[in-house]
Write an enzyme that holds these catalytic residues in place. Structure first.
Site, mmCIF file in Angstrom:
data_model
loop_
_atom_site.group_PDB
_atom_site.id
_atom_site.type_symbol
_atom_site.label_atom_id
_atom_site.label_comp_id
_atom_site.label_asym_id
_atom_site.label_seq_id
_atom_site.Cartn_x
_atom_site.Cartn_y
_atom_site.Cartn_z
ATOM 1 N N SER A 67 7.372 11.835 -9.642
ATOM 2 C CA SER A 67 8.018 10.831 -8.787
ATOM 3 C C SER A 67 9.356 10.415 -9.395
ATOM 4 O O SER A 67 10.361 10.250 -8.685
ATOM 5 C CB SER A 67 7.114 9.610 -8.620
ATOM 6 O OG SER A 67 5.956 9.916 -7.868
ATOM 7 N N ALA A 161 6.427 11.189 -3.303
ATOM 8 C CA ALA A 161 6.612 10.390 -4.514
ATOM 9 C C ALA A 161 6.178 8.955 -4.238
ATOM 10 O O ALA A 161 6.335 8.453 -3.120
ATOM 11 C CB ALA A 161 8.079 10.408 -4.939
ATOM 12 N N LYS A 162 5.631 8.303 -5.265
ATOM 13 C CA LYS A 162 5.239 6.899 -5.133
ATOM 14 C C LYS A 162 6.441 6.027 -5.519
ATOM 15 O O LYS A 162 6.583 5.576 -6.656
ATOM 16 C CB LYS A 162 4.015 6.595 -5.999
ATOM 17 C CG LYS A 162 2.731 7.246 -5.465
ATOM 18 C CD LYS A 162 1.523 6.903 -6.303
ATOM 19 C CE LYS A 162 1.042 5.485 -6.133
ATOM 20 N NZ LYS A 162 0.424 5.232 -4.819
ATOM 21 N N VAL A 163 7.317 5.855 -4.546
ATOM 22 C CA VAL A 163 8.560 5.094 -4.735
ATOM 23 C C VAL A 163 8.326 3.648 -4.303
ATOM 24 O O VAL A 163 7.775 3.395 -3.225
ATOM 25 C CB VAL A 163 9.709 5.712 -3.913
ATOM 26 C CG1 VAL A 163 10.999 4.929 -4.111
ATOM 27 C CG2 VAL A 163 9.910 7.175 -4.299
ATOM 28 N N TYR A 167 6.992 1.241 -0.010
ATOM 29 C CA TYR A 167 5.823 0.438 0.313
ATOM 30 C C TYR A 167 6.149 -0.855 1.055
ATOM 31 O O TYR A 167 5.236 -1.594 1.428
ATOM 32 C CB TYR A 167 5.007 0.178 -0.962
ATOM 33 C CG TYR A 167 4.237 1.419 -1.358
ATOM 34 C CD1 TYR A 167 2.906 1.584 -0.996
ATOM 35 C CD2 TYR A 167 4.860 2.459 -2.022
ATOM 36 C CE1 TYR A 167 2.209 2.746 -1.309
ATOM 37 C CE2 TYR A 167 4.182 3.624 -2.345
ATOM 38 C CZ TYR A 167 2.853 3.759 -1.979
ATOM 39 O OH TYR A 167 2.170 4.919 -2.277
#
Length: 327
Positions: A67, A161-163, A167
């Site tokens: 990420s 990707a955990k951006v 969220y």
């Protein structure tokens, strides 16, 4: 649901040092706070007969660093350094079971959308976190609604990707659902097919088959992989990736969420339509039980998923350097 506070966690790892919870502070000019460019992971450490064990540690840490690569971060610590720091932190806090949140973010060395020149910072936080979707959710299942907010498209945002900033979309959908009395929201892609919860992958049982959306705009969940492996190897279920419309969910025999935080949570109702028998179905129960047996060290076939914490000494506490504001 336990909140992450110093009441259940005393120390945080920040930029290479373990510091007291209240000293792990950043400046309000930190670039990530304003523009959302940061990356994170969510990992659970479970209590097992052989001590605390981190569930699929390597896979989560690889995804964290991937990420960071996606958003262009040059991480100043190696995977080996930060994995050791994570274990040290769990031991320092005395946890047998906890939730782990590594966060890589921008400092306050340069302000503006162009973050070039900012220091890349790294924190690891651990705390006790119970059932993500509320007390009783794992046993009784939850009520959810299909959201009017659309899931990110691969050409709009980095969906693999955990951006951090991604969220906001999830939070808007979640808040809307909760305010209407639901526990969670389901999100559709740009074509109107249901793809995810606000922070979970989804599965349905249809005519004895386990159906889940193709990856496309879906985050390739690590718990998702676990569920598929259990379903195929333990239950002999045929697993199929397929697009799922909301009316198809209404007619499903069973439906459930999965994710590191949500674990395996049954869904009993969608848009006021009862799913199946209105409670956790037989396949969901079996998958859930086998999943918990695996991550809690009760099934030797799945020890490959566990990374045990008590294998090294704890590093001494050091004092982190405070932020400075630069012009």
């Amino acid at each position: 649901m336990a909140k992450p506070t110093e009441k259940n966690s005393e120390f945080i790892w920040l930029d290479g040092k373990i510091v007291p919870w209240k000293e792990a502070a950043v400046h309000v000019m930190t670039n990530t706070l304003h523009y959302g460019t940061g990356v994170f992971e969510g990992i659970r450490c479970y209590e097992t007969p052989d001590g605390p064990a981190i569930m699929r540690f390597d896979e989560h840490w690889d995804r964290l660093y991937n990420s960071a690569k996606v958003v262009g971060f040059d991480v100043p610590f190696t995977k080996e350094e930060t994995k050791k720091a994570c274990k040290d932190l769990i031991l320092r806090n005395g946890f047998e079971e906890c939730y782990v949140r590594p966060l890589i973010f921008l400092g306050n060395d340069n302000f503006g959308v162009n973050w070039t020149g900012n220091r890349i910072r790294f924190s690891i936080i651990v705390w006790f976190w119970g059932a993500y979707l509320g007390e009783g959710a794992l046993d009784q299942g939850v009520r959810v609604k299909v959201s009017s907010f659309t899931r990110h498209h691969p050409n709009i945002s980095m969906t693999k990707a955990k951006v951090c900033g991604n969220y906001v979309n999830s939070q808007l959908a979640k808040l809307d659902a909760v305010q209407e009395g639901y526990a969670e929201a389901l999100m559709c892609d740009v074509d109107g097919y249901v793809v995810e919860g606000t922070g979970e992958n989804i599965f349905m049982i249809e005519k004895g088959k386990l159906i889940t959306p193709p990856l496309g705009s879906v985050l390739p969940g690590i718990t998702r992989e676990c569920v598929i492996e259990i379903a195929e190897n333990e239950l002999g279920l045929e697993v199929k990736e397929d697009r799922i419309s909301r009316d198809r969910i209404y007619m499903a025999d069973e439906f459930f969420f999965c994710g590191t935080a949500a674990e395996v949570t049954p869904v009993r109702e969608v848009d006021r339509r009862v799913i199946g028998a209105g409670k956790a179905g037989p396949f969901t129960k079996q998958i859930q039980q086998r999943y918990f047996d695996a991550v809690k060290g009760k099934d030797p076939k799945y020890t490959k998923w566990l990374d045990y914490v008590r294998v090294q000494d704890v590093t001494p506490t050091k004092k982190a350097q405070p932020d400075t504001v630069t012009s």
